[in-house]
Design a protein around this motif. Sequence first.
Motif, mmCIF file in Angstrom:
data_model
loop_
_atom_site.group_PDB
_atom_site.id
_atom_site.type_symbol
_atom_site.label_atom_id
_atom_site.label_comp_id
_atom_site.label_asym_id
_atom_site.label_seq_id
_atom_site.Cartn_x
_atom_site.Cartn_y
_atom_site.Cartn_z
ATOM 1 N N ASN A 219 0.841 -1.194 0.000
ATOM 2 C CA ASN A 219 0.000 0.000 0.000
ATOM 3 C C ASN A 219 0.876 1.243 0.000
ATOM 4 O OD1 ASN A 219 0.450 0.938 2.851
ATOM 5 N ND2 ASN A 219 -0.501 -1.026 3.326
ATOM 6 N N CYS A 220 0.266 2.334 -0.394
ATOM 7 C CA CYS A 220 0.943 3.627 -0.461
ATOM 8 C C CYS A 220 0.123 4.631 0.336
ATOM 9 C CB CYS A 220 1.094 4.079 -1.913
ATOM 10 S SG CYS A 220 1.746 5.750 -2.103
ATOM 11 N N ARG A 221 0.699 5.155 1.388
ATOM 12 C CA ARG A 221 -0.003 6.154 2.189
ATOM 13 C C ARG A 221 0.046 7.507 1.505
ATOM 14 N NH1 ARG A 221 2.184 5.336 8.280
ATOM 15 N NH2 ARG A 221 2.683 7.517 7.851
ATOM 16 N N ARG A 222 -0.847 8.366 1.909
ATOM 17 C CA ARG A 222 -0.896 9.699 1.297
ATOM 18 C C ARG A 222 0.339 10.535 1.642
ATOM 19 N NH1 ARG A 222 -5.272 11.070 -1.425
ATOM 20 N NH2 ARG A 222 -7.148 9.771 -1.227
ATOM 21 N N ASP A 223 1.041 10.172 2.716
ATOM 22 C CA ASP A 223 2.271 10.890 3.033
ATOM 23 C C ASP A 223 3.481 10.314 2.305
ATOM 24 O OD1 ASP A 223 2.602 8.515 4.359
ATOM 25 O OD2 ASP A 223 2.724 9.378 6.357
ATOM 26 N N GLY A 224 3.240 9.329 1.386
ATOM 27 C CA GLY A 224 4.308 8.829 0.537
ATOM 28 C C GLY A 224 5.039 7.611 1.048
ATOM 29 N N ILE A 225 4.640 7.049 2.185
ATOM 30 C CA ILE A 225 5.303 5.861 2.716
ATOM 31 C C ILE A 225 4.766 4.623 2.006
ATOM 32 C CG2 ILE A 225 5.630 4.410 4.755
ATOM 33 C CD1 ILE A 225 5.565 6.911 6.445
ATOM 34 N N LEU A 226 5.657 3.800 1.465
ATOM 35 C CA LEU A 226 5.280 2.548 0.809
ATOM 36 C C LEU A 226 5.471 1.398 1.780
ATOM 37 C CD1 LEU A 226 6.836 2.780 -2.782
ATOM 38 C CD2 LEU A 226 4.675 3.704 -1.918
ATOM 39 N N THR A 227 4.470 0.532 1.851
ATOM 40 C CA THR A 227 4.560 -0.690 2.656
ATOM 41 C C THR A 227 4.392 -1.876 1.725
ATOM 42 O OG1 THR A 227 3.615 0.431 4.586
ATOM 43 C CG2 THR A 227 3.637 -1.971 4.609
ATOM 44 N N LEU A 228 5.331 -2.817 1.784
ATOM 45 C CA LEU A 228 5.293 -4.006 0.943
ATOM 46 C C LEU A 228 5.126 -5.240 1.811
ATOM 47 C CD1 LEU A 228 8.203 -3.152 -1.519
ATOM 48 C CD2 LEU A 228 5.744 -2.884 -1.901
ATOM 49 N N ASN A 229 4.342 -6.164 1.297
ATOM 50 C CA ASN A 229 4.081 -7.414 2.002
ATOM 51 C C ASN A 229 5.359 -8.246 2.050
ATOM 52 O OD1 ASN A 229 3.050 -9.856 2.978
ATOM 53 N ND2 ASN A 229 1.130 -9.619 1.859
ATOM 54 N N THR A 230 5.749 -8.693 3.247
ATOM 55 C CA THR A 230 6.972 -9.492 3.364
ATOM 56 C C THR A 230 6.847 -10.831 2.639
ATOM 57 O OG1 THR A 230 6.163 -10.356 5.490
ATOM 58 C CG2 THR A 230 7.650 -8.459 5.553
ATOM 59 N N ARG A 231 5.627 -11.319 2.433
ATOM 60 C CA ARG A 231 5.459 -12.592 1.726
ATOM 61 C C ARG A 231 5.866 -12.488 0.254
ATOM 62 N NH1 ARG A 231 0.783 -12.590 5.185
ATOM 63 N NH2 ARG A 231 0.834 -14.345 6.641
ATOM 64 N N LEU A 232 5.932 -11.260 -0.259
ATOM 65 C CA LEU A 232 6.342 -11.072 -1.646
ATOM 66 C C LEU A 232 7.755 -11.584 -1.916
ATOM 67 C CD1 LEU A 232 5.053 -7.561 -2.752
ATOM 68 C CD2 LEU A 232 4.592 -9.744 -3.890
ATOM 69 N N ILE A 233 8.590 -11.712 -0.870
ATOM 70 C CA ILE A 233 9.962 -12.151 -1.068
ATOM 71 C C ILE A 233 10.005 -13.576 -1.618
ATOM 72 C CG2 ILE A 233 10.381 -13.170 1.202
ATOM 73 C CD1 ILE A 233 12.737 -10.847 -0.787
ATOM 74 N N GLN A 234 8.887 -14.292 -1.567
ATOM 75 C CA GLN A 234 8.835 -15.639 -2.131
ATOM 76 C C GLN A 234 8.669 -15.621 -3.652
ATOM 77 O OE1 GLN A 234 6.355 -18.320 0.803
ATOM 78 N NE2 GLN A 234 5.494 -16.267 0.823
ATOM 79 N N TYR A 235 8.247 -14.503 -4.217
ATOM 80 C CA TYR A 235 7.844 -14.449 -5.616
ATOM 81 C C TYR A 235 9.018 -14.081 -6.521
ATOM 82 C CZ TYR A 235 2.986 -14.766 -4.142
ATOM 83 O OH TYR A 235 1.807 -15.200 -3.609
ATOM 84 N N PRO A 236 8.924 -14.425 -7.816
ATOM 85 C CA PRO A 236 9.979 -14.026 -8.761
ATOM 86 C C PRO A 236 10.123 -12.503 -8.811
ATOM 87 C CG PRO A 236 8.561 -15.709 -9.731
ATOM 88 C CD PRO A 236 7.904 -15.285 -8.449
#
Length: 289
Positions: A219-236
């Motif tokens: 997700n992307c907050r309106r103040d510009g902070i990006l949060t990425l799911n840690t489970r994504l590290i499993q993906y190509p």
Amino acid sequence: AHFSFVLPRPVVILPHTPPRRWRLTAPASPHECRAYRASPRPMMKEPAHDMKPAILDIPHAGQTWRIHCRPPRRNNRRLRLTVEADGNIYLSHPPRSKAEDILRFIHEHLDWLAARARSLETQAARPSPYADGSTHWLLGEPLRLVLRDTAARDIHRAGDSLIAVRSDAATLAAAFRRFHQAQSAVPRPGMVAFEAARCPWVRTLPPLRYRAMRRSWGNCRRDGILTLNTRLIQYPPALIAHVIIHELCHLQEHNHSPAFYALMQAVQPDWRARKTALEHFRRAHGTLM
């Protein structure tokens, strides 16, 4: 159909309130159904959060489905049905929602509930994802889990294997969450910087956060902070790049408007194929995804 419905107390009916309308959307994951609220006018005042949830018993497909209605909370903006791994069914709903809207939403998704219950039965028959020799993924690469009686508390990689101390499923699940969190902090800042260089509206690298999330890739907050799911590290990496570009586009267009998708198309012309591949990978290896 016979059913019982008990609303949490207190309930206050507000006069002259127009009927509510709900817009159904596709499930965000196989575990839930949602409906978005179209009308801002609610009907029931929010009860205290420590009240016990209501119970709905609804017959369907030859059995009675017991649905636990969680107390409404202000951050609930939609109706949501969730089937937990233990088979319990929960309904979350916004404050001041109408009983008839809740019942209609449930009845429209009874077939989905039955299908989800069958899916859980199938999953229960599968071997544990944390069994010795099971396959796990790191940046799209399959790795074999090796359980040892004596090993470090945290999972570590050795060649094409992941080494972990032998333990119960809950302990191993927690160890994998820590492993994914630690691994996310290594390659992904560089991946974000690489993709940000292709986005002319991104002048400085946004702050990054990593968190295990159940219902979104990032997700992307309106103040510009990006949060990425840690489970994504499993993906190509190519599929991780799709999620990164998606969130970077939100820095310019904080919505899913035609302008947002025009940015996606300009920066990542094959984004639709990557989005499809992301979902296919999750379904093919979805035990931990």
